[in-house]
Every structure is written in structure tokens, then in C-alpha cells.
Enzyme design. Sequence first.
Site, PDB file in Angstrom:
ATOM      1  CG  HIS A  21     -32.813  38.201   2.820  1.00  0.00           C
ATOM      2  ND1 HIS A  21     -33.060  39.535   2.998  1.00  0.00           N
ATOM      3  CD2 HIS A  21     -31.692  38.126   2.059  1.00  0.00           C
ATOM      4  CE1 HIS A  21     -32.133  40.250   2.379  1.00  0.00           C
ATOM      5  NE2 HIS A  21     -31.292  39.417   1.793  1.00  0.00           N
ATOM      6  CE  LYS A  47     -24.951  45.925  -0.378  1.00  0.00           C
ATOM      7  NZ  LYS A  47     -25.344  44.616   0.011  1.00  0.00           N
ATOM      8  NE  ARG A  96     -31.041  38.759  -5.530  1.00  0.00           N
ATOM      9  CZ  ARG A  96     -30.633  39.801  -4.828  1.00  0.00           C
ATOM     10  NH1 ARG A  96     -31.484  40.421  -4.042  1.00  0.00           N
ATOM     11  NH2 ARG A  96     -29.401  40.253  -4.921  1.00  0.00           N
ATOM     12  CB  SER A 134     -32.018  44.598   1.115  1.00  0.00           C
ATOM     13  OG  SER A 134     -32.246  43.385   1.758  1.00  0.00           O
TER      14      SER A 134
HETATM   15  O1  PNS Z   1     -26.103  41.182   1.579  1.00  0.00           O
HETATM   16  P1  PNS Z   1     -24.717  41.451   1.051  1.00  0.00           P
HETATM   17  O2  PNS Z   1     -24.341  42.879   1.347  1.00  0.00           O
HETATM   18  O3  PNS Z   1     -24.576  41.095  -0.397  1.00  0.00           O
HETATM   19  O4  PNS Z   1     -23.705  40.519   1.861  1.00  0.00           O
HETATM   20  C1  PNS Z   1     -22.313  40.523   1.592  1.00  0.00           C
HETATM   21  C2  PNS Z   1     -21.523  39.887   2.765  1.00  0.00           C
HETATM   22  C3  PNS Z   1     -21.857  40.607   4.043  1.00  0.00           C
HETATM   23  C4  PNS Z   1     -21.905  38.430   2.861  1.00  0.00           C
HETATM   24  C5  PNS Z   1     -20.003  40.013   2.442  1.00  0.00           C
HETATM   25  O5  PNS Z   1     -19.707  41.336   2.132  1.00  0.00           O
HETATM   26  C6  PNS Z   1     -19.151  39.547   3.618  1.00  0.00           C
HETATM   27  O6  PNS Z   1     -19.023  38.374   3.854  1.00  0.00           O
HETATM   28  N1  PNS Z   1     -18.586  40.513   4.376  1.00  0.00           N
HETATM   29  C7  PNS Z   1     -17.805  40.226   5.576  1.00  0.00           C
HETATM   30  C8  PNS Z   1     -16.324  40.536   5.376  1.00  0.00           C
HETATM   31  C9  PNS Z   1     -15.661  39.439   4.566  1.00  0.00           C
HETATM   32  O7  PNS Z   1     -15.553  38.317   4.983  1.00  0.00           O
HETATM   33  N2  PNS Z   1     -15.172  39.841   3.373  1.00  0.00           N
HETATM   34  C10 PNS Z   1     -14.513  38.936   2.464  1.00  0.00           C
HETATM   35  C11 PNS Z   1     -15.510  38.340   1.480  1.00  0.00           C
HETATM   36  S1  PNS Z   1     -14.758  37.262   0.339  1.00  0.00           S
END
Ligand code: PNS
Length: 166
Positions: A21, A47, A96, A134
Site C-alpha cells: 500500500h 473480512k 497485484r 493485508s
Molecule cells: O482493501 P479492500 O477491502 O479490497 O477495499 C475495498 C473497498 C473498501 C475499496 C470497497 O469495498 C469499497 O469501496 N467499499 C465502500 C462501499 C462502496 O462504495 N461499495 C461499492 C463498490 S462498487
Amino acid sequence: MTNPPRVAVFPGSFDPITLGHEDVIRRALSFADRVIVAVAHRSTQSKHALFPISERLEMIEEVFSDEPRVVAAEFEGLLVDFARARGARLVIRGLRTVTDFEYELQMAQMNRALHPEIETIFLAADASLGFVSSSLVREIFGLGGSVEDFVAPPVRSRLREMERTG
Ligand code: PNS
């Protein structure tokens, strides 16, 4: 007339922030004036949390204590609403693997359908960090392995503390 600052959001769970990150965030500063590292209360993929959101934010702030252009924030609703409220038109995500790509493409397209003015930019993970995540850090730590090579000193010390106190 000067151009407004180019603000980017780098969203994720950051449980905890990894060297992967950190690398992506520092590289994003080559085209963004400011990067908001946005810790989501709710991830699309469920998670089991290791750190509470408040500690994830503290660790991000400590990792970037040398870099005033990077700030940490938390958000609860939709990512695109958060980005808009913060005046950000760029969303950064690191890639990745091919598996990452399928999930990321779908999210980028959905976010674009919700708010077309916000662009998602993918940065390829550095080859030396492509295997760091993570979720693997959490798993290895939980099973007693060393994760010292994959996280920055502020995260290492918190993990050591967690180990000490159980
Ligand atoms: O590190 P991660 O868990 O892969 O991140 C995923 C994240 C937090 C970027 C994604 O789940 C997100 O944007 N969540 C916020 C809610 C949202 O906007 N959901 C619609 C996504 S299309």
C-alpha cells in the site's frame, strides 16, 4: 488562474497497511497533489478484522508522518460519495494479480456508473511486493509467523504489542 489541487482517494480496509500500500500511495504522489487514504467501515469482501478502524488510521498517519500530502480518513457510505464530498476526482487502486483485476474492474465500472466524473486509476504493484496483502499478513501473524518484511515499523511495533498482550 492556478489549477485546483488534484486530490486522489486511495480506499481500502488497511487492516493493516502494508509496504505494498505504502509503495502505491507514494507513487500516486507523482500525479496527485494530495492522497486521502480512506479506510472503509465496510468492505465489499467481508473480512475478520484484526485492528479497529481508529488504530488503522493511526498507523497510516504514522507511516506517512514524513509526507504532509498524504492524509488518513475513514468513511462509511459509498466510496464515490466520499470522494465527491472531499473534492477528489481520482480513485487509486493497486493491482497485484489477475484475480485482483476481475474484482477491481467490476468495482471501477460500478463506481463509474454511479459517478462518471470520478476516474479509477490502477497502479501495478512493484514486482518485489506483488505477493503482499493485508489478509496474508493477518493470517501469518495469527499463525505465529513473522510479517516484519511486509509492514512498516509503526505496524510492526503494534503487532509486537498485540503479541505481548495477547
Ligand atoms: O482493501 P479492500 O477491502 O479490497 O477495499 C475495498 C473497498 C473498501 C475499496 C470497497 O469495498 C469499497 O469501496 N467499499 C465502500 C462501499 C462502496 O462504495 N461499495 C461499492 C463498490 S462498487
